[in-house]
Design a protein around this motif. Structure first.
Motif, PDB file in Angstrom:
ATOM      1  N   THR A  42       1.088  -0.700   0.238  1.00 26.21           N
ATOM      2  CA  THR A  42       0.220  -0.132   0.096  1.00 26.21           C
ATOM      3  C   THR A  42       0.771   1.303   0.241  1.00 26.21           C
ATOM      4  OG1 THR A  42      -1.561  -1.389   1.242  1.00 26.21           O
ATOM      5  CG2 THR A  42      -1.617   1.259   1.246  1.00 26.21           C
ATOM      6  N   MET A  43       1.850   1.526   0.615  1.00 28.60           N
ATOM      7  CA  MET A  43       3.158   2.528   1.098  1.00 28.60           C
ATOM      8  C   MET A  43       3.802   2.432  -0.491  1.00 28.60           C
ATOM      9  SD  MET A  43       1.742   3.764   3.235  1.00 28.60           S
ATOM     10  CE  MET A  43       3.493   5.030   3.349  1.00 28.60           C
ATOM     11  N   LEU A  44       3.764   1.308  -1.567  1.00 23.17           N
ATOM     12  CA  LEU A  44       3.915   1.948  -2.426  1.00 23.17           C
ATOM     13  C   LEU A  44       3.499   2.575  -3.140  1.00 23.17           C
ATOM     14  CD1 LEU A  44       5.695  -2.228  -3.642  1.00 23.17           C
ATOM     15  CD2 LEU A  44       7.137   0.460  -3.156  1.00 23.17           C
ATOM     16  N   THR A  45       2.040   2.526  -3.483  1.00 23.68           N
ATOM     17  CA  THR A  45       1.435   3.207  -4.249  1.00 23.68           C
ATOM     18  C   THR A  45       1.168   4.812  -3.240  1.00 23.68           C
ATOM     19  OG1 THR A  45      -0.950   2.847  -2.911  1.00 23.68           O
ATOM     20  CG2 THR A  45      -0.457   1.881  -4.347  1.00 23.68           C
ATOM     21  N   VAL A  46       1.258   4.682  -2.166  1.00 17.34           N
ATOM     22  CA  VAL A  46       1.283   6.041  -1.766  1.00 17.34           C
ATOM     23  C   VAL A  46       2.814   7.382  -2.206  1.00 17.34           C
ATOM     24  CG1 VAL A  46       1.892   7.442   0.731  1.00 17.34           C
ATOM     25  CG2 VAL A  46      -0.305   5.910   0.448  1.00 17.34           C
ATOM     26  N   LEU A  47       3.821   6.128  -2.203  1.00 17.23           N
ATOM     27  CA  LEU A  47       5.110   6.789  -1.913  1.00 17.23           C
ATOM     28  C   LEU A  47       4.235   7.545  -3.529  1.00 17.23           C
ATOM     29  CD1 LEU A  47       7.766   8.073  -1.817  1.00 17.23           C
ATOM     30  CD2 LEU A  47       8.282   5.447  -3.069  1.00 17.23           C
ATOM     31  N   ASP A  71      -1.099  -5.237  -8.462  1.00 14.73           N
ATOM     32  CA  ASP A  71      -1.813  -5.179  -9.155  1.00 14.73           C
ATOM     33  C   ASP A  71      -0.554  -4.050  -9.725  1.00 14.73           C
ATOM     34  OD1 ASP A  71      -2.314  -2.097  -7.592  1.00 14.73           O
ATOM     35  OD2 ASP A  71      -4.001  -3.028  -6.975  1.00 14.73           O
ATOM     36  N   GLY A  72      -2.007  -3.381 -10.872  1.00 14.80           N
ATOM     37  CA  GLY A  72      -0.496  -1.840 -11.965  1.00 14.80           C
ATOM     38  C   GLY A  72      -0.387  -0.950 -11.102  1.00 14.80           C
ATOM     39  N   ALA A  73      -1.149  -0.364  -9.686  1.00 11.73           N
ATOM     40  CA  ALA A  73      -0.803   0.467  -8.896  1.00 11.73           C
ATOM     41  C   ALA A  73       0.280   0.166  -8.084  1.00 11.73           C
ATOM     42  CB  ALA A  73      -1.824   1.179  -7.651  1.00 11.73           C
ATOM     43  N   VAL A  74       0.288  -1.217  -7.506  1.00  6.44           N
ATOM     44  CA  VAL A  74       1.243  -1.385  -7.099  1.00  6.44           C
ATOM     45  C   VAL A  74       2.909  -1.475  -7.493  1.00  6.44           C
ATOM     46  CG1 VAL A  74       1.802  -3.012  -5.360  1.00  6.44           C
ATOM     47  CG2 VAL A  74       0.381  -3.114  -4.942  1.00  6.44           C
ATOM     48  N   ALA A  75       2.809  -2.308  -8.599  1.00  8.72           N
ATOM     49  CA  ALA A  75       3.793  -2.350 -10.001  1.00  8.72           C
ATOM     50  C   ALA A  75       4.016  -1.056 -10.591  1.00  8.72           C
ATOM     51  CB  ALA A  75       3.287  -3.448 -11.149  1.00  8.72           C
ATOM     52  N   GLY A  98       6.459   0.016  -7.400  1.00  5.92           N
ATOM     53  CA  GLY A  98       7.148  -0.592  -6.947  1.00  5.92           C
ATOM     54  C   GLY A  98       8.370   0.517  -7.933  1.00  5.92           C
ATOM     55  N   PHE A  99       8.139   0.158  -9.770  1.00  6.88           N
ATOM     56  CA  PHE A  99       9.067   0.312 -10.225  1.00  6.88           C
ATOM     57  C   PHE A  99       9.363   2.187  -9.996  1.00  6.88           C
ATOM     58  CE2 PHE A  99       9.740   2.849 -14.168  1.00  6.88           C
ATOM     59  CZ  PHE A  99      10.830   1.882 -14.535  1.00  6.88           C
ATOM     60  N   LEU A 100       8.847   2.631  -9.309  1.00  8.10           N
ATOM     61  CA  LEU A 100       9.334   4.209  -9.268  1.00  8.10           C
ATOM     62  C   LEU A 100      10.314   4.345  -7.848  1.00  8.10           C
ATOM     63  CD1 LEU A 100       8.599   7.378  -9.444  1.00  8.10           C
ATOM     64  CD2 LEU A 100       6.826   7.168  -8.183  1.00  8.10           C
ATOM     65  N   PHE A 101      10.227   3.213  -6.570  1.00  8.82           N
ATOM     66  CA  PHE A 101      11.033   3.170  -6.003  1.00  8.82           C
ATOM     67  C   PHE A 101      12.305   3.075  -6.431  1.00  8.82           C
ATOM     68  CE2 PHE A 101      12.378   0.706  -2.516  1.00  8.82           C
ATOM     69  CZ  PHE A 101      12.590   1.579  -1.636  1.00  8.82           C
ATOM     70  N   VAL A 102      12.503   1.747  -7.484  1.00  3.75           N
ATOM     71  CA  VAL A 102      13.111   1.455  -7.871  1.00  3.75           C
ATOM     72  C   VAL A 102      14.433   2.121  -8.536  1.00  3.75           C
ATOM     73  CG1 VAL A 102      14.265  -0.611  -8.882  1.00  3.75           C
ATOM     74  CG2 VAL A 102      12.773  -0.853  -7.440  1.00  3.75           C
TER      75      VAL A 102
END
Length: 624
Positions: free
Chosen positions: A264-269, A295-299, A302-306
């Motif tokens: 969830t926090m990946l989407t918040v970031l 799902d798409g939002a989490v992916a 996650g991609f943005l985080f990387v």
């Protein structure tokens, strides 16, 4: 002195003046705003006796109490100062917020100059920090004063720490101690300041040459110890039900596990990054969907985080001093990243500390325009210019939303119509404004979203009680006590509902249940005393009034009722004593004293006449 003024002050007068003018232009409209009574301002300020002037007792209360789940004595003392100057005029409290925010921006500018930044890039960074729309919540909401104070003292601590590092230990001891003192004040304003030791560790990693680092770990130990103590206090104070004033801000992991919370926090970031570069759709409430799987939002998150982590590694290798500010953005997010889960996942105010790093990164990236030429430089400058022009305009509009409860929660409910919290805020604002008919369908919208919404069920009972329709409100209160059998206020509200319809037996049962849950509740004890009095059980009424006075302090009405009970039970001397106590505490309803049948047994006594004459005079007196 003249050279110091011309060399150190004059060159920065224009940047500082522009920052001052823009900041006041954007936030001056808040001077006409009201307290946000629904959202914590009542608990912090308007209904908080501790802020009503400087006294030793109030100062003790500031340092020994918790307020809305926070231990923040510096925040409470700042409200005392406002009250001493302005009384309870909201405009004075807002002016202090504006000045603190402006002071933070100017301190930020000074620190950047001290670190060798050119005036233009330091000015642009401070401009973004002061005028970005996500900062409005921290400035336009009096309860969020703690954010401004914690930032002010953290920046002051950092400036003093820089002085200590420049001078070395022998010459810089005073600056070091002053930095530590400022850090303590920041911690006592808001626990988010616990990130400061990481900030100075980052500085020693990124700025000084390796041979200059010296005591770069040992001198952090006092800061780390102080941060650990405040972190422990904050974690304890956020637990529900620990002590009066604790807010219950901590919760279990969202989605039932650390993994779901992380997703969830990946989407918040991702949403935070979007708000930094495209600050639209700001709201007092966000309701990010809980993610239990990818799902798409989490992916995407996650991609943005990387990407962000890879960008950090690149900056660390190539521009380590800019990496300091880049990393500071993420350090600022740590306290609200759900490592220790808290109720709210996302808020604008959570970006106040991270914005320091983000704003410096904007200034640092803008400085890269110096290395560009031709069309690329023109495009970059135009884009940066449009962004800077948009910020104060958007912030000015956003500040207007915070005018009062109704404007704020109308905006939040419109933007997050599926959020029970936002819709409930609108219903509460309507009810507080006296528009019960408009509030009713909005409360029903909340129940459509969350049928077990505790506060809505409670407030529907209060709404129908205010409309003198207790029978219509009773089903909601019965649901409330069934869903939440440990909620004392639910049984109190149910008891009041039964009392209005004359069902005194059921009312007493509900009040007794509330008392079992909160044995020292003055309010419940007084209600039980009233029911016992109505049903002529005078001994029980006497005991309840005695306990209410012992647990919550007495007042004129309690003493008057005790006088009536003692008169009815033939204890004339005790009755006169309680009656005198009632007069001493301000009871001045002479008509009651002269006509109340419960006092008939003592009215003919000479001591009664002397007592009444001493407080009301021989032939007259006040009747209220």
């Amino acid at each position: 002195m003249k050279n110091f003024f011309s060399e150190k002050i004059v060159p920065h007068a224009v940047p500082a003046g522009i920052l001052f003018v823009f900041t006041f232009t954007v936030y001056m409209r808040t001077l006409g705003h009201d307290f946000q009574l629904f959202w914590d301002d009542a608990k912090y300020v308007t209904s908080n006796e501790v802020v009503q002037g400087f006294t030793l007792e109030h100062l003790k209360g500031a340092f020994t109490g918790y307020y809305v789940g926070n231990y923040a004595p510096v925040q409470i003392i700042s409200y005392m100062a406002d009250n001493a100057v302005w009384g309870m005029r909201a405009s004075g409290f807002f002016l202090t917020n504006i000045l603190l925010h402006l002071g933070n921006g100017l301190l930020f500018y000074v620190i950047l100059i001290r670190l060798g930044w050119r005036r233009l890039w330091a000015f642009l960074s401070a401009f973004v920090f002061l005028l970005h729309p996500v900062q409005v919540e921290s400035v336009a909401w009096i309860s969020e004063r703690k954010n401004l104070l914690a930032m002010f003292f953290c920046l002051l601590a950092f400036a003093l720490y820089l002085s200590y590092r420049e001078k070395g230990w022998e010459e810089g001891k005073r600056a070091y101690l002053s930095s530590f003192t400022s850090f303590l004040l920041a911690l006592l304003a808001k626990s988010v300041a616990v990130i400061f030791p990481l900030q100075i560790l980052l500085y020693d990693l990124c700025y000084p040459e390796r041979r200059e680092r010296g005591r770069w770990l040992t001198d952090k130990i006092p800061f780390l110890c102080a941060a650990a103590v405040i972190a422990w206090i904050a974690m304890r104070s956020q637990l529900p039900g620990e002590a009066p004033g604790m807010g219950g801000g901590r919760t279990s992991y969202h989605g039932g596990s650390p993994y779901a919370t992380f997703l969830t926090m990946l989407t918040v970031l991702a949403r935070y990054v979007k708000l930094l570069v495209w600050p639209s759709g700001l709201s007092a409430v966000y309701d990010p969907p809980i993610k239990t799987g990818i799902d798409g939002a989490v992916a995407a998150g996650g991609f943005l985080f990387v990407l962000l982590m890879a960008g950090g590694v690149l900056l660390f290798r190539r521009r380590r001093r800019l990496f300091f500010w880049y990393a500071l953005f993420f350090v600022g997010l740590l306290p609200v990243s759900q490592v220790v889960p808290i109720i709210t996942l996302m808020n604008d105010r959570y970006l106040y500390f991270p914005m320091l790093g983000a704003a410096a990164c904007f200034g640092g990236l803008a400085s890269c325009c110096d290395a560009c030429s031709g069309a690329r430089r023109a495009i970059a400058l135009a884009a940066a210019g449009l962004f800077l022009v948009a910020l104060p305009c958007l912030s000015f509009a956003r500040a207007g939303v915070w005018k009062n409860d109704l404007t704020l929660w109308s905006d939040a409910a419109e933007k997050t119509s599926g959020s029970a919290i936002a819709v409930y805020g609108l219903a509460q604002a309507l009810q507080n404004s006296g528009d019960l008919d408009a509030a009713l369908p909005v409360y029903l919208r909340v129940l459509a979203i969350d049928p077990r919404h505790m506060d809505t069920l409670n407030n529907l009972g209060a709404l129908y009680r205010a409309k003198n329709l207790p029978l219509k409100g009773r089903p909601y209160l019965l649901d409330l006590t069934r869903y939440y059998p440990a909620y004392a206020k639910g049984f109190l509200a149910l008891g009041l509902n039964y009392d209005l319809t004359g069902d005194l037996g059921e009312a007493e049962k509900a009040f007794r249940r509330a008392l079992a849950l909160q044995p020292r509740s003055k309010e419940v004890l007084l209600d039980l005393a009233r029911i016992s009095y109505k049903t002529k059980r005078l001994d029980a009424a006497r005991n309840y009034l005695r306990d209410a006075a012992a647990f919550g302090g007495t007042n004129a009405d309690i003493e008057y009722n005790r006088a009536c009970i003692e008169a009815l039970t033939g204890h004339h001397r005790e009755s006169l004593q309680f009656l005198e106590s009632a007069f001493r505490l301000g009871f001045r309803n002479r008509e009651n004293v002269e006509k109340d049948s419960d006092l008939a047994a003592i009215r003919s006594l000479p001591d009664f006449q002397r007592l009444v004459s001493s407080y009301f005079g021989e032939g007259g007196g006040q009747t209220h």
